[in-house]
Scaffold this motif. Structure first.
Motif, PDB file in Angstrom:
ATOM      1  N   MET A 187       0.909  -1.154   0.191  1.00 22.70           N
ATOM      2  CA  MET A 187      -0.036  -0.092  -0.031  1.00 22.70           C
ATOM      3  C   MET A 187       0.915   1.290   0.043  1.00 22.70           C
ATOM      4  N   PHE A 188       0.527   2.069  -1.105  1.00 17.55           N
ATOM      5  CA  PHE A 188       1.554   3.339  -0.848  1.00 17.55           C
ATOM      6  C   PHE A 188       0.272   4.461  -0.714  1.00 17.55           C
ATOM      7  N   LEU A 189       1.069   5.152   0.263  1.00 17.22           N
ATOM      8  CA  LEU A 189       0.201   6.483   0.968  1.00 17.22           C
ATOM      9  C   LEU A 189       0.992   7.581   1.539  1.00 17.22           C
ATOM     10  N   ARG A 190       0.415   8.750   1.633  1.00 13.07           N
ATOM     11  CA  ARG A 190       1.107   9.915   2.361  1.00 13.07           C
ATOM     12  C   ARG A 190       0.348  10.611   3.451  1.00 13.07           C
ATOM     13  N   GLY A 191       0.668  11.050   4.325  1.00 16.37           N
ATOM     14  CA  GLY A 191      -0.188  11.668   5.561  1.00 16.37           C
ATOM     15  C   GLY A 191       0.633  11.903   6.810  1.00 16.37           C
ATOM     16  N   GLU A 192      -0.010  12.020   7.775  1.00 14.37           N
ATOM     17  CA  GLU A 192       0.646  11.958   9.102  1.00 14.37           C
ATOM     18  C   GLU A 192      -0.049  11.197  10.263  1.00 14.37           C
ATOM     19  N   HIS A 193       0.801  10.927  11.156  1.00 14.81           N
ATOM     20  CA  HIS A 193       0.088  10.293  12.334  1.00 14.81           C
ATOM     21  C   HIS A 193       1.187  10.743  13.531  1.00 14.81           C
ATOM     22  N   ARG A 194       0.260  10.939  14.498  1.00 14.42           N
ATOM     23  CA  ARG A 194       0.773  11.542  15.765  1.00 14.42           C
ATOM     24  C   ARG A 194       2.010  12.369  15.552  1.00 14.42           C
ATOM     25  N   GLY A 195       1.696  13.471  14.645  1.00 15.05           N
ATOM     26  CA  GLY A 195       2.562  14.654  14.220  1.00 15.05           C
ATOM     27  C   GLY A 195       3.937  14.095  13.463  1.00 15.05           C
ATOM     28  N   GLU A 196       3.690  12.788  13.147  1.00 14.80           N
ATOM     29  CA  GLU A 196       5.011  12.511  12.153  1.00 14.80           C
ATOM     30  C   GLU A 196       4.587  12.474  10.624  1.00 14.80           C
ATOM     31  N   PRO A 197       5.237  12.871   9.813  1.00 13.86           N
ATOM     32  CA  PRO A 197       5.031  12.563   8.334  1.00 13.86           C
ATOM     33  C   PRO A 197       5.293  11.126   7.969  1.00 13.86           C
ATOM     34  N   ILE A 198       4.255  10.860   7.075  1.00 12.22           N
ATOM     35  CA  ILE A 198       4.359   9.542   6.539  1.00 12.22           C
ATOM     36  C   ILE A 198       4.345   9.644   4.986  1.00 12.22           C
ATOM     37  N   ASP A 199       5.461   8.921   4.377  1.00 13.06           N
ATOM     38  CA  ASP A 199       5.330   9.016   2.966  1.00 13.06           C
ATOM     39  C   ASP A 199       6.221   7.804   2.583  1.00 13.06           C
ATOM     40  N   ASN A 200       5.756   6.724   1.879  1.00 12.90           N
ATOM     41  CA  ASN A 200       6.581   5.639   1.424  1.00 12.90           C
ATOM     42  C   ASN A 200       6.835   5.914  -0.005  1.00 12.90           C
ATOM     43  N   THR A 201       6.671   6.826  -0.614  1.00 12.81           N
ATOM     44  CA  THR A 201       6.802   7.104  -1.859  1.00 12.81           C
ATOM     45  C   THR A 201       8.069   7.541  -2.456  1.00 12.81           C
ATOM     46  N   THR A 202       8.740   8.291  -1.361  1.00 13.34           N
ATOM     47  CA  THR A 202       9.979   9.158  -1.677  1.00 13.34           C
ATOM     48  C   THR A 202      11.083   8.153  -2.484  1.00 13.34           C
ATOM     49  N   LYS A 203      11.893   8.880  -2.732  1.00 11.18           N
ATOM     50  CA  LYS A 203      13.087   7.938  -3.469  1.00 11.18           C
ATOM     51  C   LYS A 203      13.743   7.005  -2.690  1.00 11.18           C
ATOM     52  N   GLU A 204      14.105   7.649  -1.411  1.00 14.26           N
ATOM     53  CA  GLU A 204      14.889   6.809  -0.441  1.00 14.26           C
ATOM     54  C   GLU A 204      13.862   5.596   0.051  1.00 14.26           C
ATOM     55  N   GLU A 205      12.845   5.823   0.473  1.00  8.72           N
ATOM     56  CA  GLU A 205      11.847   4.741   0.865  1.00  8.72           C
ATOM     57  C   GLU A 205      11.423   3.622  -0.196  1.00  8.72           C
ATOM     58  N   THR A 234      -5.854  11.892   7.687  1.00  9.31           N
ATOM     59  CA  THR A 234      -4.774  12.506   7.014  1.00  9.31           C
ATOM     60  C   THR A 234      -4.307  11.848   5.641  1.00  9.31           C
ATOM     61  N   ILE A 235      -4.771  10.665   5.381  1.00 10.60           N
ATOM     62  CA  ILE A 235      -4.146   9.814   4.457  1.00 10.60           C
ATOM     63  C   ILE A 235      -4.698  10.417   3.161  1.00 10.60           C
ATOM     64  N   GLU A 236      -3.551  10.496   2.225  1.00 14.48           N
ATOM     65  CA  GLU A 236      -3.915  10.992   0.696  1.00 14.48           C
ATOM     66  C   GLU A 236      -3.558   9.713  -0.173  1.00 14.48           C
ATOM     67  N   LYS A 237      -4.701   9.668  -1.060  1.00 13.79           N
ATOM     68  CA  LYS A 237      -4.378   8.763  -1.997  1.00 13.79           C
ATOM     69  C   LYS A 237      -3.421   8.964  -3.030  1.00 13.79           C
ATOM     70  N   VAL A 238      -2.561   7.979  -3.350  1.00 11.62           N
ATOM     71  CA  VAL A 238      -1.522   8.008  -4.260  1.00 11.62           C
ATOM     72  C   VAL A 238      -1.995   7.648  -5.711  1.00 11.62           C
ATOM     73  N   GLN A 239      -1.745   8.532  -6.911  1.00 14.90           N
ATOM     74  CA  GLN A 239      -2.372   8.285  -8.092  1.00 14.90           C
ATOM     75  C   GLN A 239      -2.027   7.087  -8.872  1.00 14.90           C
ATOM     76  N   TYR A 240      -2.808   6.548  -9.743  1.00 12.86           N
ATOM     77  CA  TYR A 240      -2.411   5.614 -10.327  1.00 12.86           C
ATOM     78  C   TYR A 240      -0.871   5.609 -11.171  1.00 12.86           C
ATOM     79  N   GLU A 241      -0.621   7.051 -11.817  1.00 12.10           N
ATOM     80  CA  GLU A 241       0.528   7.146 -12.510  1.00 12.10           C
ATOM     81  C   GLU A 241       1.721   7.055 -11.687  1.00 12.10           C
ATOM     82  N   GLU A 242       1.402   7.498 -10.491  1.00 10.35           N
ATOM     83  CA  GLU A 242       2.725   7.314  -9.458  1.00 10.35           C
ATOM     84  C   GLU A 242       2.881   5.840  -9.106  1.00 10.35           C
ATOM     85  N   LEU A 243       1.808   5.043  -8.898  1.00  9.94           N
ATOM     86  CA  LEU A 243       2.076   3.619  -8.500  1.00  9.94           C
ATOM     87  C   LEU A 243       2.802   3.157  -9.725  1.00  9.94           C
ATOM     88  N   GLU A 244       2.492   3.588 -10.907  1.00  6.96           N
ATOM     89  CA  GLU A 244       2.951   3.036 -12.104  1.00  6.96           C
ATOM     90  C   GLU A 244       4.531   3.095 -12.254  1.00  6.96           C
TER      91      GLU A 244
END
Ligand code: SF4
Length: 261
Positions: A187-205, A234-244
């Motif tokens: 599952m790919f997503l962006r958002g925040e939880h308990r004040g921490e940013p969450i993003d598993n789509t960054t180049k490093e991740e 807070t979770i944001e949907k990652v678009q299909y193009e980005e998943l691709e």
């Protein structure tokens, strides 16, 4: 607020892009979630939404599961609606049922008798593979769809919130032992939880996640973004193009990848 709970053992069949005509099996309690994760996107809800039930979990009895599935398959067969898959999913992590292995053996027998061409599929969060009985059982079904949402330990803890002392490296080591007889779902997503940013789509991740995928060498990877309401708003949907874009990096490893958004 709790999310969607399955209130029966057998549900569907549904027409799924991933699994064709899929008949779902929920072996977990009807009124509670049972899971070793507490994913921020879990459509069942937070584990804490079900506190009173955790000490007194009423798993479906093996016999009830057997008879429910048998009746449903006979009914479907009479109506010429043969499912492509019998899919273990439901109110949490199916492999946490104390009789998971016996239940799978029962279901194989019913499948062989009534719908021999139907596959058995298990959707799992990959945390119970240290249990030899669970692992051996999974090795002998057609489709293991195992969760791996993160590259780094930090992102793993933020997204999946493991309940026990489970680390991503341990999960990856266990997934490697399948010797490729599995699919990974992520599952790919962006958002925040308990004040921490969450993003598993960054180049490093993504690079760390790809390193795990390469080491596991699955038959394929299924990439998702959120589709339904989540307990973390807070979770944001990652678009299909980005998943691709990420899927293409998997394909460059010589591994099949499919995006669902
Ligand atoms: S593994 Fe599945 S059931 Fe468990 S918390 Fe995550 S999404 Fe929910």
């Amino acid at each position: 607020m709790p999310g969607i709970l399955y209130d029966s053992i057998v549900y569907g069949p549904v027409n799924s892009r991933r699994f064709g005509i899929s008949l779902g099996i929920n072996v977990l309690p009807e009124n509670s979630k049972v899971c070793s994760f507490d994913c921020i996107y879990c459509e069942v809800g937070w584990n804490s939404d079900f506190p009173s039930n955790h000490s007194n979990q009423q798993f479906h009895a093996r016999e009830d599961i057997y008879h429910s599935l048998k009746e449903r398959l006979i009914d479907l067969k009479e109506r010429h609606m043969i499912p492509d898959n019998i899919t273990f999913s439901g109110n949490g992590e199916p492999t946490m049922h104390p009789e998971f292995s016996n239940i799978v053996e029962d279901i194989k027998k019913i499948r062989d008798q009534y719908v021999p061409d139907t596959h058995i599929t298990v959707l799992s969060n990959s945390t119970t593979l240290n249990n030899k009985s669970v692992f051996d059982t999974l090795l002998h079904i057609e489709n293991n769809i195992m969760k791996l949402d993160a590259g780094s330990e930090n992102m793993f803890r933020l997204i999946n919130q493991p309940v026990d002392n489970i680390h991503i490296e341990d999960i990856v080591e266990n997934l490697k032992i399948f010797n490729g007889k599995l699919f990974i779902q992520s599952m790919f997503l962006r958002g925040e939880h308990r004040g921490e940013p969450i993003d598993n789509t960054t180049k490093e991740e993504v690079q760390k996640w790809l390193d795990h995928i390469k080491a596991i060498n699955p038959k394929g990877v299924l990439l998702y973004s959120i589709d339904r309401a989540t307990p973390n708003h807070t979770i944001e949907k990652v678009q299909y193009e980005e998943l691709e874009r990420i899927a293409n990096q998997v394909r460059h490893l010589g591994i099949e990848a499919n995006s669902f958004s």
